[in-house]
Design a protein around this motif. Sequence first.
Motif, PDB file in Angstrom:
ATOM      1  N   GLY A  86      19.847  15.648  21.666  1.00 17.44           N
ATOM      2  CA  GLY A  86      20.086  15.005  20.380  1.00 17.44           C
ATOM      3  C   GLY A  86      21.568  14.912  20.062  1.00 17.44           C
ATOM      4  N   SER A  87      21.864  14.265  18.956  1.00 14.25           N
ATOM      5  CA  SER A  87      23.237  14.107  18.514  1.00 14.25           C
ATOM      6  C   SER A  87      23.713  15.405  17.880  1.00 14.25           C
ATOM      7  CB  SER A  87      23.309  12.977  17.491  1.00 14.25           C
ATOM      8  OG  SER A  87      24.573  12.936  16.888  1.00 14.25           O
ATOM      9  N   HIS A  88      24.930  15.813  18.206  1.00 16.55           N
ATOM     10  CA  HIS A  88      25.470  17.003  17.552  1.00 16.55           C
ATOM     11  C   HIS A  88      26.031  16.652  16.184  1.00 16.55           C
ATOM     12  CE1 HIS A  88      29.875  16.466  17.947  1.00 16.55           C
ATOM     13  NE2 HIS A  88      29.525  15.719  18.971  1.00 16.55           N
ATOM     14  N   TYR A  89      26.395  15.368  15.971  1.00 17.55           N
ATOM     15  CA  TYR A  89      26.970  14.927  14.696  1.00 17.55           C
ATOM     16  C   TYR A  89      26.714  13.435  14.585  1.00 17.55           C
ATOM     17  CZ  TYR A  89      30.627  14.084  11.156  1.00 17.55           C
ATOM     18  OH  TYR A  89      31.307  13.719  10.030  1.00 17.55           O
ATOM     19  N   ASP A  90      26.117  12.996  13.478  1.00 15.77           N
ATOM     20  CA  ASP A  90      25.694  11.612  13.325  1.00 15.77           C
ATOM     21  C   ASP A  90      26.842  10.613  13.474  1.00 15.77           C
ATOM     22  OD1 ASP A  90      23.533   9.743  12.836  1.00 15.77           O
ATOM     23  OD2 ASP A  90      24.439   9.388  10.859  1.00 15.77           O
ATOM     24  N   HIS A  91      28.061  11.027  13.141  1.00 14.28           N
ATOM     25  CA  HIS A  91      29.198  10.104  13.198  1.00 14.28           C
ATOM     26  C   HIS A  91      30.018  10.249  14.480  1.00 14.28           C
ATOM     27  CE1 HIS A  91      28.375   8.641   9.228  1.00 14.28           C
ATOM     28  NE2 HIS A  91      28.254   9.886   8.832  1.00 14.28           N
ATOM     29  N   CYS A  92      29.521  11.003  15.451  1.00 13.35           N
ATOM     30  CA  CYS A  92      30.203  11.131  16.742  1.00 13.35           C
ATOM     31  C   CYS A  92      30.131   9.797  17.477  1.00 13.35           C
ATOM     32  CB  CYS A  92      29.551  12.235  17.577  1.00 13.35           C
ATOM     33  SG  CYS A  92      30.213  12.339  19.253  1.00 13.35           S
ATOM     34  N   PHE A  93      31.261   9.305  17.969  1.00 11.97           N
ATOM     35  CA  PHE A  93      31.290   8.040  18.699  1.00 11.97           C
ATOM     36  C   PHE A  93      30.449   8.101  19.968  1.00 11.97           C
ATOM     37  CE2 PHE A  93      33.066   5.173  21.894  1.00 11.97           C
ATOM     38  CZ  PHE A  93      32.968   3.971  21.226  1.00 11.97           C
ATOM     39  N   GLY A  94      30.383   9.263  20.607  1.00 11.65           N
ATOM     40  CA  GLY A  94      29.646   9.394  21.855  1.00 11.65           C
ATOM     41  C   GLY A  94      28.143   9.444  21.686  1.00 11.65           C
ATOM     42  N   CYS A  95      27.664  10.296  20.771  1.00  8.70           N
ATOM     43  CA  CYS A  95      26.215  10.525  20.695  1.00  8.70           C
ATOM     44  C   CYS A  95      25.598  10.216  19.332  1.00  8.70           C
ATOM     45  CB  CYS A  95      25.897  11.978  21.073  1.00  8.70           C
ATOM     46  SG  CYS A  95      26.542  13.199  19.907  1.00  8.70           S
ATOM     47  N   GLY A  96      26.418   9.929  18.331  1.00 12.72           N
ATOM     48  CA  GLY A  96      25.890   9.767  16.979  1.00 12.72           C
ATOM     49  C   GLY A  96      25.219   8.440  16.723  1.00 12.72           C
ATOM     50  N   GLY A  97      24.116   8.510  16.002  1.00 12.87           N
ATOM     51  CA  GLY A  97      23.404   7.292  15.613  1.00 12.87           C
ATOM     52  C   GLY A  97      24.086   6.543  14.488  1.00 12.87           C
ATOM     53  N   GLY A  98      25.011   7.199  13.777  1.00 13.48           N
ATOM     54  CA  GLY A  98      25.699   6.589  12.647  1.00 13.48           C
ATOM     55  C   GLY A  98      26.890   5.727  13.038  1.00 13.48           C
ATOM     56  N   GLN A  99      27.131   5.563  14.314  1.00  9.57           N
ATOM     57  CA  GLN A  99      28.235   4.725  14.804  1.00  9.57           C
ATOM     58  C   GLN A  99      27.654   3.436  15.382  1.00  9.57           C
ATOM     59  OE1 GLN A  99      31.443   4.980  14.648  1.00  9.57           O
ATOM     60  NE2 GLN A  99      31.609   7.046  13.833  1.00  9.57           N
ATOM     61  N   PRO A 100      27.755   2.317  14.662  1.00  6.18           N
ATOM     62  CA  PRO A 100      27.116   1.090  15.157  1.00  6.18           C
ATOM     63  C   PRO A 100      27.628   0.625  16.525  1.00  6.18           C
ATOM     64  CG  PRO A 100      28.411   0.666  13.153  1.00  6.18           C
ATOM     65  CD  PRO A 100      28.421   2.139  13.385  1.00  6.18           C
ATOM     66  N   HIS A 101      28.885   0.898  16.851  1.00 11.84           N
ATOM     67  CA  HIS A 101      29.436   0.465  18.138  1.00 11.84           C
ATOM     68  C   HIS A 101      29.631   1.634  19.099  1.00 11.84           C
ATOM     69  CE1 HIS A 101      29.935  -3.410  16.348  1.00 11.84           C
ATOM     70  NE2 HIS A 101      30.670  -2.906  15.391  1.00 11.84           N
ATOM     71  N   GLY A 102      29.066   2.793  18.761  1.00  6.09           N
ATOM     72  CA  GLY A 102      29.205   3.974  19.603  1.00  6.09           C
ATOM     73  C   GLY A 102      28.382   3.868  20.877  1.00  6.09           C
ATOM     74  N   LEU A 103      28.439   4.938  21.661  1.00  2.95           N
ATOM     75  CA  LEU A 103      27.734   4.953  22.942  1.00  2.95           C
ATOM     76  C   LEU A 103      26.249   5.267  22.808  1.00  2.95           C
ATOM     77  CD1 LEU A 103      30.310   6.864  25.168  1.00  2.95           C
ATOM     78  CD2 LEU A 103      30.209   4.437  24.586  1.00  2.95           C
ATOM     79  N   HIS A 104      25.880   5.975  21.738  1.00  2.00           N
ATOM     80  CA  HIS A 104      24.485   6.386  21.528  1.00  2.00           C
ATOM     81  C   HIS A 104      23.938   7.067  22.775  1.00  2.00           C
ATOM     82  CE1 HIS A 104      24.326   2.935  18.379  1.00  2.00           C
ATOM     83  NE2 HIS A 104      25.103   3.925  18.025  1.00  2.00           N
ATOM     84  N   LEU A 105      24.773   7.905  23.361  1.00  2.00           N
ATOM     85  CA  LEU A 105      24.447   8.618  24.588  1.00  2.00           C
ATOM     86  C   LEU A 105      23.234   9.515  24.378  1.00  2.00           C
ATOM     87  CD1 LEU A 105      26.732   9.452  27.216  1.00  2.00           C
ATOM     88  CD2 LEU A 105      25.760  11.524  26.317  1.00  2.00           C
ATOM     89  N   ASP A 106      22.311   9.453  25.290  1.00  2.00           N
ATOM     90  CA  ASP A 106      21.072  10.231  25.231  1.00  2.00           C
ATOM     91  C   ASP A 106      21.142  11.303  26.317  1.00  2.00           C
ATOM     92  OD1 ASP A 106      18.421  11.059  24.768  1.00  2.00           O
ATOM     93  OD2 ASP A 106      17.625   9.545  26.141  1.00  2.00           O
ATOM     94  N   ALA A 107      21.342  12.572  25.893  1.00  2.00           N
ATOM     95  CA  ALA A 107      21.495  13.680  26.854  1.00  2.00           C
ATOM     96  C   ALA A 107      20.267  14.584  26.831  1.00  2.00           C
ATOM     97  CB  ALA A 107      22.745  14.487  26.523  1.00  2.00           C
ATOM     98  N   ARG A 108      19.978  15.167  28.007  1.00  2.00           N
ATOM     99  CA  ARG A 108      18.867  16.109  28.160  1.00  2.00           C
ATOM    100  C   ARG A 108      19.345  17.332  28.934  1.00  2.00           C
ATOM    101  NH1 ARG A 108      13.896  14.324  26.924  1.00  2.00           N
ATOM    102  NH2 ARG A 108      13.724  12.115  26.452  1.00  2.00           N
ATOM    103  N   ALA A 109      18.779  18.464  28.567  1.00  5.68           N
ATOM    104  CA  ALA A 109      19.074  19.700  29.297  1.00  5.68           C
ATOM    105  C   ALA A 109      18.495  19.588  30.695  1.00  5.68           C
ATOM    106  CB  ALA A 109      18.468  20.896  28.559  1.00  5.68           C
ATOM    107  N   GLY A 110      19.231  20.088  31.672  1.00  4.58           N
ATOM    108  CA  GLY A 110      18.769  20.122  33.052  1.00  4.58           C
ATOM    109  C   GLY A 110      18.457  21.549  33.461  1.00  4.58           C
ATOM    110  N   GLU A 111      18.294  21.753  34.746  1.00  2.00           N
ATOM    111  CA  GLU A 111      18.079  23.098  35.292  1.00  2.00           C
ATOM    112  C   GLU A 111      19.416  23.840  35.302  1.00  2.00           C
ATOM    113  OE1 GLU A 111      15.163  24.397  36.238  1.00  2.00           O
ATOM    114  OE2 GLU A 111      14.045  22.541  35.863  1.00  2.00           O
ATOM    115  N   GLY A 112      19.368  25.162  35.217  1.00  6.66           N
ATOM    116  CA  GLY A 112      20.598  25.944  35.245  1.00  6.66           C
ATOM    117  C   GLY A 112      21.495  25.546  34.093  1.00  6.66           C
ATOM    118  N   VAL A 113      22.767  25.306  34.387  1.00 10.25           N
ATOM    119  CA  VAL A 113      23.705  24.869  33.351  1.00 10.25           C
ATOM    120  C   VAL A 113      24.124  23.438  33.700  1.00 10.25           C
ATOM    121  CG1 VAL A 113      25.755  25.475  32.021  1.00 10.25           C
ATOM    122  CG2 VAL A 113      24.429  27.275  33.121  1.00 10.25           C
TER     123      VAL A 113
END
Length: 191
Positions: free
Chosen positions: A28-55
């Motif tokens: 999920g987004s760590h902050y709605d206005h983050c350019f990388g992952c936030g949904g509140g940035q209309p021109h942002g990346l809207h990056l969708d990240a998932r936890a993997g194995e290990g780190v």
Amino acid sequence: MSTALTPPAGARPPVRHPDAPAPGEPLGSHYDHCFGCGGGQPHGLHLDARAGEGVTVTAEFTVTPDHQGAPGLAHGGVLATALDETLGALNWLLRVIAVTGRLETDFVRPVPVGTVLHLEAEVTAVDGRKIYSTGTGRIGGPQGPVAVRADALFIEVKVEHFIDNGRPEEIRAAMADPDQVRRARAFEVNP
């Protein structure tokens, strides 16, 4: 890779925090206005990240016309941002607040508009407050050719780093959020 991104001999392997999200779980987004992952940035990346194995973390983002530099191609800075965001998401698995200290990016091949960039990142070592990590971005699928790669050094910080340096109105809004999880996550990764 520069010597600043090479873990010292005494660095230890990363350890996934016992309360980290389970493999496959969306971060999920760590902050709605983050350019990388936030949904509140209309021109942002809207990056969708998932936890993997290990780190490790996997992520995706689709290059839109808003992300182009040369006609029809992703801007290199946008690709570096996508890797920085993915690498920063690793800190959620360690359960630390950390900021980017150094990011070294190699651009291997062009990424056309409309492409889904498949990103993967892992923490390679930890030394005190320093967190060493590496990541790649691939086109054509998770096993496709590498288009961009990066090595990074993150530095663990306290929440005061953001309070002392951020714009007061955004800091007040984040601190006033009644949702404890959202409030804590707003300060998780890169400023």
